[in-house]
Motif scaffolding. Structure first.
Motif, PDB file in Angstrom:
ATOM      1  N   ALA A 221      48.392  12.699  35.396  1.00 59.44           N
ATOM      2  CA  ALA A 221      48.259  13.403  34.118  1.00 59.44           C
ATOM      3  C   ALA A 221      48.047  14.905  34.307  1.00 59.44           C
ATOM      4  O   ALA A 221      48.680  15.729  33.627  1.00 59.44           O
ATOM      5  N   THR A 222      47.204  15.289  35.258  1.00 58.99           N
ATOM      6  CA  THR A 222      46.911  16.710  35.470  1.00 58.99           C
ATOM      7  C   THR A 222      48.131  17.462  35.977  1.00 58.99           C
ATOM      8  O   THR A 222      48.419  18.572  35.527  1.00 58.99           O
ATOM      9  N   ALA A 223      48.865  16.854  36.903  1.00 60.90           N
ATOM     10  CA  ALA A 223      50.063  17.505  37.452  1.00 60.90           C
ATOM     11  C   ALA A 223      51.092  17.754  36.351  1.00 60.90           C
ATOM     12  O   ALA A 223      51.705  18.828  36.286  1.00 60.90           O
ATOM     13  N   PHE A 224      51.283  16.761  35.479  1.00 58.89           N
ATOM     14  CA  PHE A 224      52.286  16.923  34.413  1.00 58.89           C
ATOM     15  C   PHE A 224      51.827  17.927  33.360  1.00 58.89           C
ATOM     16  O   PHE A 224      52.649  18.571  32.704  1.00 58.89           O
ATOM     17  N   GLU A 225      50.522  18.057  33.208  1.00 60.08           N
ATOM     18  CA  GLU A 225      49.973  19.087  32.308  1.00 60.08           C
ATOM     19  C   GLU A 225      50.233  20.473  32.885  1.00 60.08           C
ATOM     20  O   GLU A 225      50.615  21.407  32.183  1.00 60.08           O
ATOM     21  N   LEU A 226      50.060  20.576  34.190  1.00 64.70           N
ATOM     22  CA  LEU A 226      50.218  21.852  34.893  1.00 64.70           C
ATOM     23  C   LEU A 226      51.689  22.228  35.045  1.00 64.70           C
ATOM     24  O   LEU A 226      52.047  23.409  35.032  1.00 64.70           O
ATOM     25  N   PHE A 227      52.550  21.206  35.192  1.00 61.05           N
ATOM     26  CA  PHE A 227      53.990  21.442  35.407  1.00 61.05           C
ATOM     27  C   PHE A 227      54.789  20.649  34.372  1.00 61.05           C
ATOM     28  O   PHE A 227      55.412  19.636  34.691  1.00 61.05           O
ATOM     29  N   PRO A 228      54.773  21.097  33.111  1.00 56.65           N
ATOM     30  CA  PRO A 228      55.353  20.299  32.017  1.00 56.65           C
ATOM     31  C   PRO A 228      56.870  20.156  32.069  1.00 56.65           C
ATOM     32  O   PRO A 228      57.432  19.326  31.350  1.00 56.65           O
ATOM     33  N   ASP A 229      57.558  20.939  32.917  1.00 60.06           N
ATOM     34  CA  ASP A 229      59.023  20.829  32.995  1.00 60.06           C
ATOM     35  C   ASP A 229      59.483  19.622  33.811  1.00 60.06           C
ATOM     36  O   ASP A 229      60.673  19.304  33.832  1.00 60.06           O
ATOM     37  N   ILE A 230      58.554  18.980  34.524  1.00 59.50           N
ATOM     38  CA  ILE A 230      58.928  17.805  35.330  1.00 59.50           C
ATOM     39  C   ILE A 230      58.871  16.563  34.440  1.00 59.50           C
ATOM     40  O   ILE A 230      57.860  16.286  33.800  1.00 59.50           O
ATOM     41  N   LEU A 231      59.969  15.812  34.414  1.00 58.85           N
ATOM     42  CA  LEU A 231      60.086  14.646  33.535  1.00 58.85           C
ATOM     43  C   LEU A 231      59.853  13.362  34.335  1.00 58.85           C
ATOM     44  O   LEU A 231      60.682  12.987  35.164  1.00 58.85           O
ATOM     45  N   PRO A 232      58.735  12.661  34.108  1.00 59.31           N
ATOM     46  CA  PRO A 232      58.500  11.412  34.849  1.00 59.31           C
ATOM     47  C   PRO A 232      59.263  10.245  34.237  1.00 59.31           C
ATOM     48  O   PRO A 232      59.146   9.992  33.032  1.00 59.31           O
ATOM     49  N   ILE A 233      60.039   9.527  35.061  1.00 63.67           N
ATOM     50  CA  ILE A 233      60.824   8.389  34.562  1.00 63.67           C
ATOM     51  C   ILE A 233      60.520   7.118  35.365  1.00 63.67           C
ATOM     52  O   ILE A 233      61.266   6.150  35.309  1.00 63.67           O
ATOM     53  N   GLY A 234      59.426   7.114  36.108  1.00 67.95           N
ATOM     54  CA  GLY A 234      59.108   5.980  36.968  1.00 67.95           C
ATOM     55  C   GLY A 234      57.946   5.155  36.440  1.00 67.95           C
ATOM     56  O   GLY A 234      57.482   5.383  35.334  1.00 67.95           O
ATOM     57  N   PRO A 235      57.458   4.204  37.249  1.00 66.59           N
ATOM     58  CA  PRO A 235      57.979   3.852  38.566  1.00 66.59           C
ATOM     59  C   PRO A 235      59.349   3.169  38.460  1.00 66.59           C
ATOM     60  O   PRO A 235      59.517   2.220  37.713  1.00 66.59           O
ATOM     61  N   LEU A 236      60.319   3.696  39.228  1.00 64.17           N
ATOM     62  CA  LEU A 236      61.666   3.135  39.219  1.00 64.17           C
ATOM     63  C   LEU A 236      61.672   1.768  39.890  1.00 64.17           C
ATOM     64  O   LEU A 236      60.950   1.549  40.871  1.00 64.17           O
ATOM     65  N   LEU A 237      62.466   0.868  39.351  1.00 65.84           N
ATOM     66  CA  LEU A 237      62.637  -0.430  40.003  1.00 65.84           C
ATOM     67  C   LEU A 237      64.002  -0.983  39.616  1.00 65.84           C
ATOM     68  O   LEU A 237      64.554  -0.627  38.574  1.00 65.84           O
ATOM     69  N   ALA A 238      64.538  -1.802  40.494  1.00 64.65           N
ATOM     70  CA  ALA A 238      65.797  -2.499  40.204  1.00 64.65           C
ATOM     71  C   ALA A 238      65.463  -3.959  39.932  1.00 64.65           C
ATOM     72  O   ALA A 238      64.446  -4.467  40.412  1.00 64.65           O
ATOM     73  N   ASP A 239      66.309  -4.630  39.171  1.00 62.88           N
ATOM     74  CA  ASP A 239      66.089  -6.060  38.934  1.00 62.88           C
ATOM     75  C   ASP A 239      66.086  -6.796  40.268  1.00 62.88           C
ATOM     76  O   ASP A 239      66.815  -6.413  41.191  1.00 62.88           O
ATOM     77  N   PRO A 240      65.258  -7.855  40.402  1.00 61.59           N
ATOM     78  CA  PRO A 240      65.217  -8.615  41.663  1.00 61.59           C
ATOM     79  C   PRO A 240      66.628  -9.042  42.073  1.00 61.59           C
ATOM     80  O   PRO A 240      67.426  -9.483  41.245  1.00 61.59           O
TER      81      PRO A 240
END
Length: 452
Positions: A221-240
């Motif tokens: 949360a703090t990192a994304f507050e500090l660097f709001p241009d980074i878009l989190p889309i994870g945790p990435l996973l593929a179907d089993p």
């Protein structure tokens, strides 16, 4: 008339920890009607195809394409300086050729290759997404390099002038000046080459239309507050069952072996694709697992020990002693193992993929960071911020003893607070991926951008 599907070229750095998350992302893109061409350097492409053939598997909807890495057959691909020099010479030209040939509309490239491909794509009118396979904290720290140099932490070659921790904000892992992303093995010259590349990639990031990373809002949360241009889309996973670009063939017997064990009973031990142990350390780890008396699944790559390696006599005797208790495999599907109900603890080098996979499944960690780069930051998240694990402590000689392995495993597996916090973080990760969650909404935004 229906518009044509966007055609995305995905370009990872040639390392397992970079190929896997970008392959997971590629599967998600295909599910959303995006055409994907996945480009690896020739040696990596050969490894991925070889592992697929052994599994008799295919990667549906993803075109696997290779490009030369600029090195000759006999060249040492572990020599980072040589690898980076060759890529700098050949990659921009090959990327340009492929974009034209495949009629690509977007380039989704590893941020670690930004300086070699972003400018080429933009010149051809192709939009760029920069994908960072590690934490937002690490990516944000890189953007602060000029400030860190100005504040006297490093000289202009990236050499630490002050041996201390840099804390960008509370609730963010401190970054040690000796453990930066360019703190790679190979001496000062190689570190300088890596530092220059990091700086060029950081500058190239301004050419990207969007920056995405394999993380989620609640984890950092703090990192994304500090660097709001980074878009989190994870945790990435593929179907089993969907291949994620493994370099080594997976031993699927371990899944049946796990089925035979009670819930939360098995210690899973894996150190990624790059960690190498001295023979003495290898023995201490094995005997430490044996000491616990608990069932364990241990991934031992063929190149896991250095020098002359472990004597066959010792290893055969060890396997005989732990037969029925422990299972040793050369590689496995870590995503499926960590999702298994029988796994109680993950002994890990703390690479970011492993960290996210453990978090997503609510598995407590015993952290054993062996390399520099981002592993110490990840360990700090696990042990100090999320408090979902503990770290091993080497002795004065740098060796983690079997007694330490046994003691720390008992502490991690007996700590109900760690288990509960791991469950809470797991639930936050799953909520972020669910309908209306932060990563779900960010991914929708990303897809909309690709389809513009």
């Amino acid at each position: 008339m229906a518009t044509a599907a966007p055609h995305v070229m995905v370009l990872p750095l040639a390392a397992q920890g970079h190929v896997t998350p970008l392959m997971e992302l590629s599967h998600r893109l295909v599910e959303h009607g995006v055409e994907v061409t996945f480009v690896c350097t020739e040696p990596t492409h050969a490894l991925v195809l070889g592992a697929l053939r052994l599994r008799q598997a295919t990667v549906d909807g993803i075109h696997l394409v290779s490009m030369p890495d600029g090195l000759a057959d006999g060249d040492d691909r572990r020599d980072l300086g040589k690898v980076l020099d060759a890529l700098a010479r050949c990659m921009p030209g090959y990327v340009e050729e492929l974009i034209k040939e495949k009629k690509v509309t977007w380039l989704v490239a590893d941020a670690n290759l930004g300086s070699l491909c972003f400018e080429v794509a933009k010149k051809l009118g192709v939009r760029v997404a920069s994908f960072f396979p590690a934490s937002a904290a690490c990516l944000g720290t890189l953007s602060r390099i000029p400030q860190l140099i100005e504040d006297g932490f490093f000289d202009d070659k990236g050499v630490p002038k002050r041996r201390e921790a840099v804390e960008l904000a509370p609730e963010m892992p401190p970054v040690y000046t000796s453990h930066m992303l360019w703190s790679v093995d190979g001496g000062p010259e190689v570190q300088h080459v890596a530092f220059q590349l990091v700086c060029r990639n950081t500058e190239a990031a301004c050419l990207a239309d969007v920056v995405v990373c394999n993380s989620f809002l609640e984890a950092e949360a703090t990192a994304f507050e500090l660097f709001p241009d980074i878009l989190p889309i994870g945790p990435l996973l593929a179907d089993p069952g969907k291949p994620v670009g493994q370099f080594l063939p997976e031993d699927t017997r371990c899944l049946g072996w796990l089925d035979a064990h009670p819930d939360s009973s098995v210690v899973y031990v894996a150190f990624g694709t790059s960690t190498v142990f001295e023979p003495r350390q290898f023995r201490e780890l094995g005997e430490g697992l044996e000491l616990t008396g608990r069932p364990f699944l241990w991934v031992v790559r063929p190149d896991f020990t250095s020098g002359a390696g472990i004597s066959k006599a010792w290893f055969d005797e060890f396997e005989g002693r732990v037969a029925g208790k422990g299972m040793i495999v050369s590689w496995c599907s870590q995503q499926q193992v960590l999702a298994h109900r029988a796994v109680a603890c993950f002994v890990s080098h703390c690479g970011w993929n492993s960290t996210m996979e453990g978090v997503r499944n609510g598995v407590p960690f015993l952290c054993w960071s062996r390399l520099k780069v981002d592993q110490y930051t990840n360990r700090s998240y696990i042990c100090d911020i999320w408090r979902t694990g503990l770290a091993v402590s080497p002795g004065e000689d740098g060796v983690v003893t079997k007694e330490e392995v046994n003691t720390k495993l008992e502490q991690v597996m007996g700590d109900h607070g760690i288990a509960e916090r791991a469950r809470v973080l797991r639930d936050a990760a799953r909520r972020s991926l669910g309908v209306g969650g932060s990563s779900y909404e960010n991914f929708k935004r990303f897809i909309s951008l690709l389809k513009e």
